[in-house]
Write a protein that holds these residues in place. Structure first.
Motif, PDB file in Angstrom:
ATOM      1  N   ASN A  30       0.834  -1.202   0.000  1.00 24.93           N
ATOM      2  CA  ASN A  30       0.000   0.000   0.000  1.00 24.93           C
ATOM      3  C   ASN A  30       0.868   1.251   0.000  1.00 24.93           C
ATOM      4  OD1 ASN A  30      -2.560  -1.143  -0.047  1.00 24.93           O
ATOM      5  ND2 ASN A  30      -2.650  -1.329   2.186  1.00 24.93           N
ATOM      6  N   ASN A  31       1.924   1.195   0.796  1.00 27.49           N
ATOM      7  CA  ASN A  31       2.822   2.340   0.831  1.00 27.49           C
ATOM      8  C   ASN A  31       4.190   1.890   1.326  1.00 27.49           C
ATOM      9  OD1 ASN A  31       3.160   2.744   3.844  1.00 27.49           O
ATOM     10  ND2 ASN A  31       0.949   2.930   3.695  1.00 27.49           N
ATOM     11  N   GLN A  33       7.582   3.521   3.574  1.00 27.61           N
ATOM     12  CA  GLN A  33       8.039   4.626   4.408  1.00 27.61           C
ATOM     13  C   GLN A  33       9.536   4.508   4.639  1.00 27.61           C
ATOM     14  OE1 GLN A  33       5.514   5.320   7.968  1.00 27.61           O
ATOM     15  NE2 GLN A  33       4.301   3.608   7.243  1.00 27.61           N
ATOM     16  N   LEU A  48       6.592   9.189   3.702  1.00 27.01           N
ATOM     17  CA  LEU A  48       5.750   8.084   3.254  1.00 27.01           C
ATOM     18  C   LEU A  48       5.393   8.309   1.796  1.00 27.01           C
ATOM     19  CD1 LEU A  48       2.683   6.573   5.120  1.00 27.01           C
ATOM     20  CD2 LEU A  48       2.460   7.316   2.743  1.00 27.01           C
ATOM     21  N   ARG A  50       2.987   6.568  -1.280  1.00 28.05           N
ATOM     22  CA  ARG A  50       1.937   5.588  -1.532  1.00 28.05           C
ATOM     23  C   ARG A  50       2.208   4.847  -2.835  1.00 28.05           C
ATOM     24  NH1 ARG A  50      -1.275   5.638   2.496  1.00 28.05           N
ATOM     25  NH2 ARG A  50      -1.572   7.538   3.693  1.00 28.05           N
ATOM     26  N   THR A  92       3.907  -1.404   4.071  1.00 29.80           N
ATOM     27  CA  THR A  92       2.604  -1.892   4.496  1.00 29.80           C
ATOM     28  C   THR A  92       2.053  -2.721   3.351  1.00 29.80           C
ATOM     29  OG1 THR A  92       2.230   0.119   5.756  1.00 29.80           O
ATOM     30  CG2 THR A  92       0.321  -1.264   5.321  1.00 29.80           C
ATOM     31  N   GLY A  96      -6.072  -7.137   2.764  1.00 35.97           N
ATOM     32  CA  GLY A  96      -6.246  -7.666   4.111  1.00 35.97           C
ATOM     33  C   GLY A  96      -6.404  -6.573   5.148  1.00 35.97           C
ATOM     34  N   SER A  98      -4.404  -4.958   7.815  1.00 39.60           N
ATOM     35  CA  SER A  98      -3.017  -4.936   8.275  1.00 39.60           C
ATOM     36  C   SER A  98      -2.857  -4.266   9.623  1.00 39.60           C
ATOM     37  CB  SER A  98      -2.152  -4.230   7.249  1.00 39.60           C
ATOM     38  OG  SER A  98      -2.490  -2.852   7.202  1.00 39.60           O
ATOM     39  N   TYR A  99      -3.908  -3.528  10.049  1.00 38.41           N
ATOM     40  CA  TYR A  99      -3.788  -2.766  11.294  1.00 38.41           C
ATOM     41  C   TYR A  99      -2.550  -1.894  11.302  1.00 38.41           C
ATOM     42  CZ  TYR A  99      -7.341  -6.039  12.844  1.00 38.41           C
ATOM     43  OH  TYR A  99      -8.478  -6.799  12.944  1.00 38.41           O
ATOM     44  N   GLY A 100      -2.141  -1.457  10.122  1.00 37.35           N
ATOM     45  CA  GLY A 100      -0.983  -0.580  10.051  1.00 37.35           C
ATOM     46  C   GLY A 100       0.323  -1.275  10.346  1.00 37.35           C
ATOM     47  N   LYS A 101       0.346  -2.601  10.217  1.00 33.77           N
ATOM     48  CA  LYS A 101       1.607  -3.316  10.454  1.00 33.77           C
ATOM     49  C   LYS A 101       2.640  -2.946   9.416  1.00 33.77           C
ATOM     50  CE  LYS A 101       1.631  -7.698  10.981  1.00 33.77           C
ATOM     51  NZ  LYS A 101       1.292  -9.135  10.762  1.00 33.77           N
ATOM     52  N   LEU A 102       3.868  -2.786   9.865  1.00 32.66           N
ATOM     53  CA  LEU A 102       4.977  -2.473   8.979  1.00 32.66           C
ATOM     54  C   LEU A 102       5.956  -3.633   8.939  1.00 32.66           C
ATOM     55  CD1 LEU A 102       5.799   1.209  10.010  1.00 32.66           C
ATOM     56  CD2 LEU A 102       4.459   0.414   8.060  1.00 32.66           C
ATOM     57  N   PHE A 104       9.928  -4.098   8.129  1.00 32.69           N
ATOM     58  CA  PHE A 104      11.129  -3.274   7.998  1.00 32.69           C
ATOM     59  C   PHE A 104      12.238  -3.990   7.246  1.00 32.69           C
ATOM     60  CE2 PHE A 104      10.507   0.517  10.539  1.00 32.69           C
ATOM     61  CZ  PHE A 104       9.377   0.195  11.261  1.00 32.69           C
ATOM     62  N   GLY A 105      13.026  -3.195   6.534  1.00 38.41           N
ATOM     63  CA  GLY A 105      14.269  -3.683   5.986  1.00 38.41           C
ATOM     64  C   GLY A 105      15.344  -3.689   7.063  1.00 38.41           C
TER      65      GLY A 105
ATOM     66  N   PHE B  33       2.652  -1.277  19.196  1.00 41.08           N
ATOM     67  CA  PHE B  33       3.496  -2.356  18.671  1.00 41.08           C
ATOM     68  C   PHE B  33       4.716  -2.557  19.561  1.00 41.08           C
ATOM     69  CE2 PHE B  33       1.411  -2.201  14.497  1.00 41.08           C
ATOM     70  CZ  PHE B  33       0.921  -0.911  14.477  1.00 41.08           C
ATOM     71  N   ARG B  97      -6.595   2.391  12.963  1.00 41.12           N
ATOM     72  CA  ARG B  97      -6.423   1.029  12.491  1.00 41.12           C
ATOM     73  C   ARG B  97      -5.637   0.961  11.195  1.00 41.12           C
ATOM     74  NH1 ARG B  97     -10.944  -3.348  13.487  1.00 41.12           N
ATOM     75  NH2 ARG B  97     -10.249  -2.731  15.539  1.00 41.12           N
ATOM     76  N   GLU B  99      -3.887   3.561   9.858  1.00 43.13           N
ATOM     77  CA  GLU B  99      -2.850   4.586   9.802  1.00 43.13           C
ATOM     78  C   GLU B  99      -1.498   3.920   9.849  1.00 43.13           C
ATOM     79  OE1 GLU B  99      -2.812   7.832   9.366  1.00 43.13           O
ATOM     80  OE2 GLU B  99      -0.643   7.849   9.601  1.00 43.13           O
ATOM     81  N   GLU B 100      -0.660   4.263   8.925  1.00 39.54           N
ATOM     82  CA  GLU B 100       0.579   3.503   8.805  1.00 39.54           C
ATOM     83  C   GLU B 100       1.777   4.125   9.501  1.00 39.54           C
ATOM     84  OE1 GLU B 100      -1.849   2.813   4.968  1.00 39.54           O
ATOM     85  OE2 GLU B 100      -1.164   4.591   6.041  1.00 39.54           O
ATOM     86  N   GLN B 102       4.200   5.210  12.134  1.00 39.32           N
ATOM     87  CA  GLN B 102       4.387   4.805  13.526  1.00 39.32           C
ATOM     88  C   GLN B 102       5.335   5.764  14.226  1.00 39.32           C
ATOM     89  OE1 GLN B 102       5.278   0.626  13.968  1.00 39.32           O
ATOM     90  NE2 GLN B 102       3.574   0.006  12.650  1.00 39.32           N
TER      91      GLN B 102
END
Lengths: 114, 113
Positions: A30-31, A33, A48, A50, A92, A96, A98-102, A104-105, B33, B97, B99-100, B102
């Motif tokens: 989705n995006n 960051q 960020l 998109r 992201t 689904g 994702s609840y904003g889960k990231l 990371f590299g 998180f 929910r 919002e990306e 962090q």
């Protein structure tokens, strides 16, 4: 799981030079960051972009995104000693809940010499 | 400005001890998180929470549990600390929910002897 891979792992430049860091990822997003982490500290959000954007600017930062190649780059222009830090990309995943889960590299360590 | 605080910057514990890491955010964020950060491995998600009393496993939940009794506070619990849990632990929060972006706390460097 770590989706992003960053390149190079470490970068050393002189003040005033430009720094370019690259990030590749594996799944649709989705995006994307970019975050910065000073030694031993928490991460700070930088920018960020998109999935429908190709380029974004913020001050001395320029981020590009190529979804066909699943890659992004972060350019810091006219670097300063204070830019010395680790830089992480984070994605992201598309679809689904994702609840904003990231994801990371592993980061690029940038050292800017005065 | 969003502020995320963590209870300790440095912590030394012994193997087998129960360890509590606390995280508090002051901006009414829904999502919180917990990550651990290890050299060469980047940040790995342990657990996250999208609401009070709600929790979801991340990528590496084994050996950890979490608690979110109040919206502003998210606790990470090491039930029986082991040496392989020596790491930097980072807490983060995000507004809503989907919002990306962090916001991170300063981190807790935990050493388990």
């Amino acid at each position: 799981s770590q989706q992003g891979e960053e390149d190079p792992q470490a970068l050393s430049i002189q003040e005033g030079e430009n720094a370019t860091m690259n990030c590749s990822y594996k799944t649709s997003i989705n995006n994307l960051q970019w975050y910065r982490q000073n030694s031993g500290r928490g991460l700070v959000h930088l920018i960020l972009i998109r999935s429908n954007e190709r380029e974004k600017h913020s001050g001395r930062l320029r981020v590009t995104l190529d979804t066909s190649k699943k890659s992004s780059s972060l350019l810091i222009t006219a670097s300063r000693a204070a830019d010395t830090a680790s830089y992480f990309c984070a994605t992201t995943n598309a679809g689904g809940t994702s609840y904003g889960k990231l994801t990371f590299g592993q980061g690029t360590i940038l050292t800017v010499h005065p | 400005d969003v502020k995320v605080t963590q209870s300790s910057r440095y912590l030394v514990k012994r193997t087998g001890e129960k360890v509590f890491l606390e995280c508090v955010q002051d901006m009414d964020h829904e999502n919180m998180f917990w990550y651990r950060q290890d050299p060469g491995l980047g940040l790995r998600l342990i657990y996250f929470s999208y609401d009070v009393k709600m929790k979801e496993k991340g990528d590496i939940p084994e050996g950890y549990s979490v608690s979110r009794e109040k919206k502003e506070r998210f606790s990470l619990i090491l039930e029986s600390a082991s040496t392989n849990q020596t790491s930097m632990y980072l807490c983060a929060s995000s507004l809503a929910r989907r919002e990306e972006t962090q916001y991170f706390g300063p981190g807790t460097r935990l050493l388990v002897l």
